[in-house]
Design a protein around this motif. Sequence first.
Motif, short mmCIF file in Angstrom:
data_model
loop_
_atom_site.label_atom_id
_atom_site.label_comp_id
_atom_site.label_asym_id
_atom_site.label_seq_id
_atom_site.Cartn_x
_atom_site.Cartn_y
_atom_site.Cartn_z
N GLN A 1 -33.23 29.05 60.86
CA GLN A 1 -33.77 29.45 59.56
C GLN A 1 -34.34 30.86 59.69
N ILE A 2 -34.16 31.64 58.63
CA ILE A 2 -34.76 32.97 58.62
C ILE A 2 -36.26 32.80 58.38
N ILE A 3 -37.07 33.35 59.26
CA ILE A 3 -38.51 33.22 59.03
C ILE A 3 -39.18 34.56 58.75
N SER A 4 -38.48 35.64 58.98
CA SER A 4 -39.10 36.91 58.61
C SER A 4 -38.02 37.91 58.22
N VAL A 5 -38.35 38.74 57.25
CA VAL A 5 -37.45 39.80 56.81
C VAL A 5 -38.28 41.07 56.84
N THR A 6 -37.94 42.00 57.69
CA THR A 6 -38.75 43.22 57.81
C THR A 6 -37.87 44.43 57.56
N GLY A 7 -38.35 45.31 56.70
CA GLY A 7 -37.64 46.56 56.46
C GLY A 7 -38.22 47.61 57.37
N TYR A 8 -37.37 48.45 58.01
CA TYR A 8 -37.90 49.43 58.96
C TYR A 8 -37.87 50.86 58.44
N ASN A 9 -37.32 51.07 57.28
CA ASN A 9 -37.52 52.37 56.63
C ASN A 9 -37.58 52.13 55.13
N LYS B 1 -35.66 34.27 52.86
CA LYS B 1 -36.64 33.63 53.74
C LYS B 1 -36.47 32.12 53.69
N TYR B 2 -36.55 31.47 54.83
CA TYR B 2 -36.45 30.02 54.96
C TYR B 2 -35.07 29.49 54.54
N THR B 3 -34.06 30.35 54.62
CA THR B 3 -32.70 29.85 54.41
C THR B 3 -31.94 29.98 55.72
N HIS B 4 -30.77 29.42 55.76
CA HIS B 4 -29.92 29.48 56.95
C HIS B 4 -29.43 30.92 57.12
N TYR B 5 -29.33 31.37 58.39
CA TYR B 5 -29.00 32.78 58.59
C TYR B 5 -27.63 33.14 58.04
N GLY B 6 -26.68 32.18 58.09
CA GLY B 6 -25.33 32.46 57.59
C GLY B 6 -25.36 32.82 56.11
N LYS B 7 -26.15 32.05 55.39
CA LYS B 7 -26.31 32.30 53.96
C LYS B 7 -26.93 33.68 53.74
N ALA B 8 -27.90 33.98 54.59
CA ALA B 8 -28.62 35.24 54.46
C ALA B 8 -27.68 36.42 54.70
N ILE B 9 -26.86 36.31 55.74
CA ILE B 9 -25.92 37.41 56.03
C ILE B 9 -24.95 37.59 54.87
N ARG B 10 -24.45 36.47 54.35
CA ARG B 10 -23.52 36.56 53.20
C ARG B 10 -24.21 37.24 52.03
N GLN B 11 -25.47 36.87 51.81
CA GLN B 11 -26.19 37.46 50.69
C GLN B 11 -26.36 38.97 50.88
#
Lengths: 259, 161
Positions: free
Chosen positions: A87-95, A108-118
Motif C-alpha cells: 500500500q502507498i503510505i506516503s506521497v512526497t513531492g521533491y520540487n 494514499k492507502y491504495t495499491h502501488y499498481g493502481k497508483a502508478i497507473r494513476q
Amino acid sequence: MNMNDKLKEAFDGIKAEEALKESAKNFLLQKTKGYTKVRPANRWRLIPLAACFLLIFLGGWLYFTPTVTISIDINPSVELGVNRFNQIISVTGYNEDGVKLADSLDVKYTHYGKAIRQIMENDDVLSFLSNGEIIDISVIGSADGQSSKILSEIEACTAEEENAYCHYTDSQEVDAAHEAGLSYGKYRAFLELQALDPSITTEKVQNMTMREIRDLINTLSPQEEDSTPGEKENSQQENGHGYGKGKRNGNGQGKSSDK
Amino acid sequence: MRSEQEVNRVIEQYADTVRRICMIHLKNYADTEDIFQTVFLKYTLSSVLFESEEHEKAWLIRVTINTCKDFLKSFFHNHTTSLEELIKQPAELSQEHRDLLEAVLSLPVKYREIIYLHYYEGYTAPQISRILGKNVNTIYTLLTRSRQKLREKLEGDEYER
C-alpha cells in the motif's frame, strides 16, 4: 409514636458486633501486610493494557514503515512510500512541480499498481511525456521479492511509454538524496552529472527536467560515447536496469547501432 | 492506600451503618463478616478523596449495597438460610422493634433498601437515586409502594393477634 420513629428506633437497635469490627480490622491488617503493601492487583491489571498497546504499535509500525520507495522523476519529482502490504503510505513531492503533482494525486492507502497507473494517466504527466520528456522510475528497497515484483509490475505499466526508464537499487543512497532535497532518481542523475561537472549544485538540478539533465550529461560526456544519445536511451529501456551506468560503459549498444 | 488510623476511624464510625445494610440484604452472620471485610478493604485501597463526611458516608453506603448485591449474585452463595436467623441481636431488641424489622425484612429487597435509606438515614429521593443509580421517579414510586406494603404487613400482623 408513628411508624417513622419506630423504624428509626428499630434500626438503631442494630449495632455492629465488636467481634465483627475486630475481624474486619484483623483481616485488613493481614491483607495489607500491616498497611505497607501497595495494591496487589495493580501490576497484573496493566498487562492486558500493555499488550493492547504493543499490538497497536506493532500493527502501526508494520503498516507505516515503508519497505520500498518508488521514485518518479520527470520534472516533477515524486516519491511514493510503499509498505510491506503493497500500500502507498506516503506521497512526497521533491520540487515545486512534484508537490503540485503529489497534491493532485489521490493514491494514499491504495495499491502501488493502481497508483502508478494513476500517475501515468495524469494529465500533467501525459503532457510532459508527449513533449518528449523522460520519465525515470526507481524502485528502492531491500533485495527481496517485493522490490522485484513491484519493479516488474511498473515495467509492465510503462511498457508502452518509450521515454520511461525503470530500474532497481537496494542502495542506502536514498538518505543522502533526501538530505540534498532531491528524490532518488534525480539524485542519481545529479551524481552522474557532478562527476562530469563538479560545479553543478543540487538547487540547479532540482528544477531541471530529467530530459534536460540527461541531455546535459550527454553533452558533457566524452565524445566517443556520446554518438547517439537519444537512441541509446531508448535501447536501455528494454533491459530496464541502470541506464546511467550503461551509457558510460556502453551497454546495449548493439541494439542502438541496429537502429 | 489509606493509613491504619484512618481505616480504624472509619470502621468505628460506620460499622453500624454497614451492619444495618448487611441485615437488609443478607441472611446470615458469616456473610455479614465477608461483606465487612470486603467493604473496608475497598475503602482501604480506594484513593477517592471525600469532600465531606456526608460524601464519605454515602460512598460507604453505596459500596456496601453494591458489595451485598454482588455477593448475592455469586454462585457460591448459600440460599438456604431461613428468615429466623435474620436478626441476631435478640437481647437488645424489644418485641415491638423486632416485629417491625421482621416486617421490613419480609418485603422484597428493593423496598427494604428504600425504607432503610429514606426512613432511617433520612436521604431524599434524589439522593437515593444517586446512591442506587436509579431514576428519581422510580425512587418516588418505590417509596410510595414500600410505605404501602409495610403498612399492609403491620396491619396484617395486628389482625393476626
